[in-house]
Design a protein around this motif. Structure first.
Motif, PDB file in Angstrom:
ATOM      1  N   HIS A   1      53.071  49.815  34.609  1.00  8.61           N
ATOM      2  CA  HIS A   1      52.487  49.255  35.829  1.00  8.61           C
ATOM      3  C   HIS A   1      52.871  47.792  36.072  1.00  8.61           C
ATOM      4  N   GLY A   2      53.509  47.157  35.103  1.00  9.35           N
ATOM      5  CA  GLY A   2      53.892  45.767  35.296  1.00  9.35           C
ATOM      6  C   GLY A   2      52.728  44.800  35.212  1.00  9.35           C
ATOM      7  N   GLN A   3      51.608  45.209  34.646  1.00 11.23           N
ATOM      8  CA  GLN A   3      50.441  44.352  34.495  1.00 11.23           C
ATOM      9  C   GLN A   3      49.517  44.940  33.443  1.00 11.23           C
ATOM     10  N   LEU A   4      48.598  44.127  32.971  1.00  8.88           N
ATOM     11  CA  LEU A   4      47.602  44.605  32.026  1.00  8.88           C
ATOM     12  C   LEU A   4      46.537  45.402  32.771  1.00  8.88           C
ATOM     13  N   PRO A   5      45.904  46.355  32.094  1.00  8.69           N
ATOM     14  CA  PRO A   5      44.778  47.042  32.743  1.00  8.69           C
ATOM     15  C   PRO A   5      43.656  46.047  33.013  1.00  8.69           C
ATOM     16  N   PRO A   6      42.920  46.229  34.108  1.00  9.70           N
ATOM     17  CA  PRO A   6      41.836  45.279  34.414  1.00  9.70           C
ATOM     18  C   PRO A   6      40.730  45.363  33.380  1.00  9.70           C
ATOM     19  N   VAL A   7      40.307  44.205  32.889  1.00  5.80           N
ATOM     20  CA  VAL A   7      39.259  44.194  31.887  1.00  5.80           C
ATOM     21  C   VAL A   7      37.972  44.766  32.463  1.00  5.80           C
ATOM     22  N   TYR A   8      37.738  44.507  33.734  1.00 10.10           N
ATOM     23  CA  TYR A   8      36.698  45.164  34.502  1.00 10.10           C
ATOM     24  C   TYR A   8      37.022  44.912  35.969  1.00 10.10           C
ATOM     25  N   GLY A   9      36.423  45.624  36.849  1.00 12.06           N
ATOM     26  CA  GLY A   9      36.737  45.450  38.262  1.00 12.06           C
ATOM     27  C   GLY A   9      37.533  46.610  38.796  1.00 12.06           C
ATOM     28  N   LYS A  10      38.345  46.381  39.796  1.00 12.33           N
ATOM     29  CA  LYS A  10      39.009  47.449  40.518  1.00 12.33           C
ATOM     30  C   LYS A  10      40.512  47.177  40.620  1.00 12.33           C
ATOM     31  N   ILE A  11      41.258  48.234  40.421  1.00  8.35           N
ATOM     32  CA  ILE A  11      42.671  48.159  40.786  1.00  8.35           C
ATOM     33  C   ILE A  11      42.786  48.332  42.299  1.00  8.35           C
ATOM     34  N   ASP A  12      42.053  49.286  42.808  1.00  5.41           N
ATOM     35  CA  ASP A  12      41.971  49.548  44.240  1.00  5.41           C
ATOM     36  C   ASP A  12      40.563  49.183  44.690  1.00  5.41           C
ATOM     37  N   ARG A  13      40.430  48.283  45.645  1.00  7.06           N
ATOM     38  CA  ARG A  13      39.107  47.814  46.067  1.00  7.06           C
ATOM     39  C   ARG A  13      38.271  48.906  46.698  1.00  7.06           C
ATOM     40  N   GLN A  14      38.905  50.022  47.042  1.00  4.88           N
ATOM     41  CA  GLN A  14      38.152  51.120  47.631  1.00  4.88           C
ATOM     42  C   GLN A  14      37.492  51.997  46.563  1.00  4.88           C
ATOM     43  N   LYS A  15      37.793  51.741  45.314  1.00  8.23           N
ATOM     44  CA  LYS A  15      37.264  52.573  44.230  1.00  8.23           C
ATOM     45  C   LYS A  15      36.280  51.789  43.376  1.00  8.23           C
ATOM     46  N   ALA A  16      35.486  52.529  42.611  1.00  7.53           N
ATOM     47  CA  ALA A  16      34.461  51.915  41.773  1.00  7.53           C
ATOM     48  C   ALA A  16      35.099  51.234  40.561  1.00  7.53           C
ATOM     49  N   PRO A  17      34.429  50.203  40.017  1.00  4.39           N
ATOM     50  CA  PRO A  17      34.949  49.538  38.813  1.00  4.39           C
ATOM     51  C   PRO A  17      35.056  50.522  37.638  1.00  4.39           C
ATOM     52  N   GLN A  18      36.130  50.379  36.879  1.00  6.23           N
ATOM     53  CA  GLN A  18      36.342  51.228  35.707  1.00  6.23           C
ATOM     54  C   GLN A  18      36.775  50.355  34.535  1.00  6.23           C
ATOM     55  N   SER A  19      36.465  50.797  33.346  1.00  3.47           N
ATOM     56  CA  SER A  19      36.843  50.052  32.150  1.00  3.47           C
ATOM     57  C   SER A  19      38.340  50.176  31.894  1.00  3.47           C
ATOM     58  N   TRP A  20      38.887  49.170  31.236  1.00  2.00           N
ATOM     59  CA  TRP A  20      40.282  49.231  30.817  1.00  2.00           C
ATOM     60  C   TRP A  20      40.525  50.399  29.866  1.00  2.00           C
ATOM     61  N   ARG A  21      39.490  50.808  29.143  1.00  2.00           N
ATOM     62  CA  ARG A  21      39.629  51.933  28.219  1.00  2.00           C
ATOM     63  C   ARG A  21      39.911  53.231  28.984  1.00  2.00           C
ATOM     64  N   VAL A  22      39.295  53.363  30.152  1.00  2.00           N
ATOM     65  CA  VAL A  22      39.533  54.554  30.981  1.00  2.00           C
ATOM     66  C   VAL A  22      40.956  54.543  31.512  1.00  2.00           C
ATOM     67  N   HIS A  23      41.434  53.380  31.938  1.00  2.00           N
ATOM     68  CA  HIS A  23      42.795  53.284  32.477  1.00  2.00           C
ATOM     69  C   HIS A  23      43.853  53.566  31.408  1.00  2.00           C
ATOM     70  N   LEU A  24      43.464  53.415  30.140  1.00  2.00           N
ATOM     71  CA  LEU A  24      44.421  53.680  29.052  1.00  2.00           C
ATOM     72  C   LEU A  24      44.492  55.151  28.670  1.00  2.00           C
ATOM     73  N   LEU A  25      43.587  55.980  29.165  1.00  2.00           N
ATOM     74  CA  LEU A  25      43.521  57.380  28.740  1.00  2.00           C
ATOM     75  C   LEU A  25      44.853  58.122  28.885  1.00  2.00           C
ATOM     76  N   PRO A  26      45.596  57.946  29.976  1.00  2.00           N
ATOM     77  CA  PRO A  26      46.874  58.685  30.076  1.00  2.00           C
ATOM     78  C   PRO A  26      47.899  58.272  29.025  1.00  2.00           C
ATOM     79  N   PHE A  27      47.662  57.149  28.335  1.00  2.00           N
ATOM     80  CA  PHE A  27      48.642  56.645  27.374  1.00  2.00           C
ATOM     81  C   PHE A  27      48.206  56.880  25.923  1.00  2.00           C
ATOM     82  N   MET A  28      47.179  57.704  25.742  1.00  2.00           N
ATOM     83  CA  MET A  28      46.687  57.961  24.397  1.00  2.00           C
ATOM     84  C   MET A  28      46.103  59.358  24.339  1.00  2.00           C
ATOM     85  N   GLU A  29      45.302  59.619  23.328  1.00  2.00           N
ATOM     86  CA  GLU A  29      44.813  60.963  23.071  1.00  2.00           C
ATOM     87  C   GLU A  29      43.884  61.494  24.151  1.00  2.00           C
ATOM     88  N   GLY A  30      43.391  60.624  25.029  1.00  2.00           N
ATOM     89  CA  GLY A  30      42.444  61.056  26.055  1.00  2.00           C
ATOM     90  C   GLY A  30      43.087  61.484  27.351  1.00  2.00           C
TER      91      GLY A  30
END
Length: 345
Positions: A99-128
């Motif tokens: 993505h060319g950036q770090l996952p957000p520590v908290y907040g939104k990548i897209d302002r139209q969506k709810a805040p999500q943890s960086w741990r959730v954004h990492l799921l596609p890159f690990m066992e989850g």
């Protein structure tokens, strides 16, 4: 009745001293002492000073080795947790490459969506990855669909096996404008101008009650507090490193650096060191010893005294065992010689 009470008091003192000296495995030491004296009483051929000497020579080192049996298990647990934090950092690096950036520590990548943890954004890159497929990014982490989906679902990579609690995480980012993660703004590894090998990315902590998908981490001040405070001695947080039987343990907290390495950091460290290692662009001078520091092990005098007490109690029955050999000699020396001269009628 007097003998029985004395024996009971002796047994109680022996067990107490053994547990204080050796921990739970001290029960084996008590059993060994009792078996030895039982053999001494019921097998007369063993009642010889040489048998006692060899028993002490062979038995004491064996007792001292009992606590060391736990060392490989503790090292294996610590290495497992160290591997977890490395895997998380690898996923962060893969996310940055994609993505060319770090996952957000908290907040939104897209302002139209709810805040999500960086741990959730990492799921596609690990066992989850399978969890990420069903995760609803349009609602909060604890929304009805996500709550049903996640429940008490645990992901091993987010848990340190030594302090695991179902569904909770042991690994935290550090938020704040001066940190590598920033304060909700877009960040990359290029923003870490203090050096990737000198900046902390993740910290392991236990007992904070944070679900792995919850967008909640450590503030800068909370992270400084963790690094500058002693770890609890009850093993509820951090890791204990035992040096040897006669020395006090060292306590370490796991941290991951931005360069992909992970360290077992001896805590507490000076506040100056904590601030320098947590800031990404502060320009502080980093002393390499802050990351490599290992305190000099200190003698555990309490353990020395308890070992001495146990040793004295263990050989105490020898007083009664050797009395038939020692007492007649002493008694004969104290008694006056008989007078064989003829007595007058």
């Amino acid at each position: 009745m007097n003998f029985r009470l004395t024996s009971l008091l002796y047994l109680f003192a022996l067990v107490a001293a053994s547990l204080a000296a050796f921990g739970p495995v001290g029960v084996l030491a008590v059993v060994g002492v009792l078996l030895f004296w039982a053999g001494w009483l019921y097998f007369p051929r063993l009642t010889h000073p040489t048998w006692l000497l060899w028993s002490v020579v062979m038995g004491v080192p064996a007792l001292l080795m009992l606590p060391a049996m736990q060392l490989p298990r503790e090292a294996g647990t610590r290495n497992s947790c160290l591997n977890n934090i490395k895997q998380l950092l690898l996923a962060i690096q893969n996310y940055d490459d994609t993505h060319g950036q770090l996952p957000p520590v908290y907040g939104k990548i897209d302002r139209q969506k709810a805040p999500q943890s960086w741990r959730v954004h990492l799921l596609p890159f690990m066992e989850g990855s399978m969890v990420a497929r069903d995760y609803n990014f349009d609602e909060p982490w604890d929304g009805p669909m996500n709550k049903k989906q996640l429940g008490n679902l645990s992901i091993d990579t987010h848990e340190c096996i030594e302090h695991a609690s179902p569904g909770e995480t042991n690994y935290f980012a550090i938020s704040g404008p001066q940190t590598a993660w920033g304060d909700g703004d877009i960040r990359t590894f290029d923003d870490v101008t203090d050096g990737l090998s000198n900046t902390i990315m993740l910290i392991e902590a236990s007992g904070r009650g944070v679900h792995w998908s919850e967008p909640k981490d450590l503030t800068f001040d909370e992270a400084v507090e963790l690094l500058t405070s002693p770890l609890p001695t009850d093993d509820s947080d951090g890791h204990q490193i035992d040096h040897s039987y006669f020395f006090k343990p060292t306590y370490v907290r796991l941290v991951a650096l931005c360069d992909g390495s992970a360290r077992a950091l001896s805590v507490p460290i000076p506040r100056q060191a904590a601030v320098a290692l947590l800031t990404a662009d502060g320009g502080e001078e980093i002393d390499p010893q802050w990351l490599e520091y290992r305190p000099v092990p200190q003698l555990d005098y309490g353990r020395l005294w308890t070992l001495l007490l146990f040793s004295l109690l263990a050989v105490l029955p020898a007083v009664a065992a050797f009395r038939p050999w020692m007492w007649p000699t002493i008694t004969s020396q104290l008694q006056p010689e008989p007078d064989d001269s003829p007595r007058e009628e």
